[in-house]
Scaffold this active site. Structure first.
Site, PDB file in Angstrom:
ATOM      1  N   PRO A  88      -3.689  -1.352   1.685  1.00  0.00           N
ATOM      2  CA  PRO A  88      -2.334  -1.516   1.156  1.00  0.00           C
ATOM      3  C   PRO A  88      -1.567  -0.191   1.115  1.00  0.00           C
ATOM      4  O   PRO A  88      -0.335  -0.195   1.056  1.00  0.00           O
ATOM      5  CB  PRO A  88      -2.563  -2.040  -0.271  1.00  0.00           C
ATOM      6  CG  PRO A  88      -3.955  -2.575  -0.279  1.00  0.00           C
ATOM      7  CD  PRO A  88      -4.719  -1.763   0.719  1.00  0.00           C
ATOM      8  N   GLU A 107     -11.592  -3.214  -4.809  1.00  0.00           N
ATOM      9  CA  GLU A 107     -10.366  -2.408  -4.943  1.00  0.00           C
ATOM     10  C   GLU A 107     -10.185  -1.444  -3.777  1.00  0.00           C
ATOM     11  O   GLU A 107      -9.188  -0.730  -3.698  1.00  0.00           O
ATOM     12  CB  GLU A 107     -10.371  -1.634  -6.266  1.00  0.00           C
ATOM     13  CG  GLU A 107     -10.259  -2.512  -7.499  1.00  0.00           C
ATOM     14  CD  GLU A 107      -9.042  -3.432  -7.472  1.00  0.00           C
ATOM     15  OE1 GLU A 107      -7.915  -2.917  -7.438  1.00  0.00           O
ATOM     16  OE2 GLU A 107      -9.240  -4.666  -7.474  1.00  0.00           O
ATOM     17  N   ARG A 134      -3.149 -10.027  22.541  1.00  0.00           N
ATOM     18  CA  ARG A 134      -2.174 -10.744  23.375  1.00  0.00           C
ATOM     19  C   ARG A 134      -1.407  -9.824  24.307  1.00  0.00           C
ATOM     20  O   ARG A 134      -0.741 -10.291  25.228  1.00  0.00           O
ATOM     21  CB  ARG A 134      -1.254 -11.611  22.520  1.00  0.00           C
ATOM     22  CG  ARG A 134      -0.470 -10.869  21.485  1.00  0.00           C
ATOM     23  CD  ARG A 134       0.154 -11.819  20.493  1.00  0.00           C
ATOM     24  NE  ARG A 134       1.137 -12.704  21.104  1.00  0.00           N
ATOM     25  CZ  ARG A 134       2.314 -12.304  21.603  1.00  0.00           C
ATOM     26  NH1 ARG A 134       2.629 -11.042  21.570  1.00  0.00           N
ATOM     27  NH2 ARG A 134       3.140 -13.172  22.136  1.00  0.00           N
ATOM     28  N   ASP A 146       9.149 -10.552  23.791  1.00  0.00           N
ATOM     29  CA  ASP A 146       9.109 -10.927  22.389  1.00  0.00           C
ATOM     30  C   ASP A 146      10.182 -10.247  21.557  1.00  0.00           C
ATOM     31  O   ASP A 146      10.558  -9.123  21.819  1.00  0.00           O
ATOM     32  CB  ASP A 146       7.757 -10.562  21.787  1.00  0.00           C
ATOM     33  CG  ASP A 146       6.856 -11.764  21.721  1.00  0.00           C
ATOM     34  OD1 ASP A 146       7.389 -12.880  21.669  1.00  0.00           O
ATOM     35  OD2 ASP A 146       5.635 -11.572  21.719  1.00  0.00           O
TER      36      ASP A 146
HETATM   37  C1  9D3 Z   1      -4.067  -2.750  -8.090  1.00  0.00           C
HETATM   38  C2  9D3 Z   1      -3.740  -2.117  -6.786  1.00  0.00           C
HETATM   39  N1  9D3 Z   1      -3.981  -2.980  -5.610  1.00  0.00           N
HETATM   40  C3  9D3 Z   1      -3.521  -2.188  -4.439  1.00  0.00           C
HETATM   41  C4  9D3 Z   1      -2.175  -2.595  -3.991  1.00  0.00           C
HETATM   42  C5  9D3 Z   1      -5.394  -3.353  -5.495  1.00  0.00           C
HETATM   43  C6  9D3 Z   1      -5.772  -3.962  -4.212  1.00  0.00           C
HETATM   44  C7  9D3 Z   1      -5.178  -5.132  -3.751  1.00  0.00           C
HETATM   45  C8  9D3 Z   1      -5.592  -5.710  -2.570  1.00  0.00           C
HETATM   46  C9  9D3 Z   1      -6.749  -3.377  -3.456  1.00  0.00           C
HETATM   47  C10 9D3 Z   1      -7.160  -3.953  -2.278  1.00  0.00           C
HETATM   48  C11 9D3 Z   1      -6.576  -5.136  -1.837  1.00  0.00           C
HETATM   49  C12 9D3 Z   1      -7.029  -5.769  -0.591  1.00  0.00           C
HETATM   50  N2  9D3 Z   1      -6.022  -5.656   0.465  1.00  0.00           N
HETATM   51  C13 9D3 Z   1      -6.281  -5.037   1.614  1.00  0.00           C
HETATM   52  O1  9D3 Z   1      -7.390  -4.577   1.806  1.00  0.00           O
HETATM   53  C14 9D3 Z   1      -5.241  -4.869   2.598  1.00  0.00           C
HETATM   54  C15 9D3 Z   1      -3.866  -5.280   2.609  1.00  0.00           C
HETATM   55  C16 9D3 Z   1      -3.054  -5.974   1.659  1.00  0.00           C
HETATM   56  O2  9D3 Z   1      -3.478  -6.407   0.581  1.00  0.00           O
HETATM   57  N3  9D3 Z   1      -1.754  -6.179   1.972  1.00  0.00           N
HETATM   58  C17 9D3 Z   1      -1.193  -5.773   3.140  1.00  0.00           C
HETATM   59  N4  9D3 Z   1      -1.895  -5.112   4.048  1.00  0.00           N
HETATM   60  C18 9D3 Z   1      -3.218  -4.872   3.758  1.00  0.00           C
HETATM   61  S1  9D3 Z   1      -4.259  -4.049   4.784  1.00  0.00           S
HETATM   62  C19 9D3 Z   1      -5.544  -4.203   3.761  1.00  0.00           C
END
Ligand code: 9D3
Length: 246
Positions: free
Chosen positions: A90, A117, A155, A170
């Site tokens: 994230p 996390e 793709r 696209d």
């Molecule tokens: C409390 C903070 N959170 C971070 C924003 C905790 C958290 C949420 C979700 C930690 C890891 C995750 C799992 N998500 C991913 O690994 C992830 C992800 C996503 O949640 N949204 C958009 N792109 C991605 S790429 C990996």
């Protein structure tokens, strides 16, 4: 293209390997897929892959040692070929079509899928080349984001799409959203296909489609119009179309 995927949930990738374009591309050997499960590199009775964060707080983190072992095994199997390591996170840079095209040109990509996390920061420091995010929303782990990235890359691989025009044409590759599309019948539930599409005047059809692309992009994604940096001529044309519409 070769993908090496570090994940606790290999079965999720059946969505990619057993359906559609990505499945056929795999059968055609346009790419190779290897899975590496951190649990296979644990040595305790419970096959522990996670632990609590220093400093406290909610959730668990993926441990460094099993991930290190996974990276070292991938490196060994690559026999000196270069590897590009992506951590789906994230906190990553947003995935764009531009980035997808860059990645499609690489011989190999390693994808680290986090759970809980996330991972111990030192994993990123030591093993990861870049962090990538697939949007400003929360999912439960890196697997679905990894599959989105892989699908977008696959793709683009030569031979994946059958018809070669579509990948290039696209929306996003072009910078504008797509125009509306219609198929049979000409009228359904009181809704008619726009008459220009039925008249067979291909210059007019192209012009209509381009107008629709600009108007839709303006209405739904004005940020894309700004990024395109339209010429003054394009701005004038858009303004003229907007006056016709409302
Ligand atoms: C409390 C903070 N959170 C971070 C924003 C905790 C958290 C949420 C979700 C930690 C890891 C995750 C799992 N998500 C991913 O690994 C992830 C992800 C996503 O949640 N949204 C958009 N792109 C991605 S790429 C990996």
């Amino acid at each position: 293209m070769r993908f090496d995927i570090i994940t606790l949930f290999e079965p999720m990738f059946a969505a990619l390997t057993e359906q559609g374009v990505s499945s056929r591309a795999l059968q055609k050997q346009l790419y190779k897929l290897n899975f590496w499960n951190p649990r296979d590199y644990t040595h305790d009775r419970h096959n522990t892959v996670d632990d609590r964060p220093y400093g406290g707080g909610p959730g668990m983190l993926m441990l460094y040692p099993p991930l290190k072992a996974a990276f070292e095994n991938i490196e060994q199997s690559l026999e000196g070929q270069p590897s590009h390591v992506i951590y789906l996170s994230p906190q990553g840079n947003p995935l764009t079509q531009q980035k997808v095209m860059e990645l499609a040109a690489k011989p190999q990509i390693t994808l680290l899928c986090g759970r809980y996390e996330g991972v111990d920061e030192r994993v990123i420091e030591r093993f990861v080349d870049e962090e990538i995010c697939v949007g400003d929303f929360v999912v439960s782990g890196g697997e679905l984001p990894a599959m989105m990235l892989m699908d977008a890359v696959i793709r683009l691989l030569p031979g994946a799409l059958g018809h070669h025009l579509s990948a290039q044409q696209d929306s996003f590759s072009q910078g504008l959203l797509d125009c509306p599309h219609y198929t049979r019948p000409e009228e359904i539930d009181g809704m008619r296909v726009p008459s220009v599409l039925l008249e067979g005047h291909h210059k007019k059809i192209d012009a209509w489609r381009e107008q629709q692309q600009w108007l839709r992009t303006y209405a739904r994604r004005p940020d894309l119009i700004e990024k395109l940096a339209p010429t003054s001529e394009q701005r004038r044309q858009l303004d003229a179309w907007l006056k016709l519409v409302d």
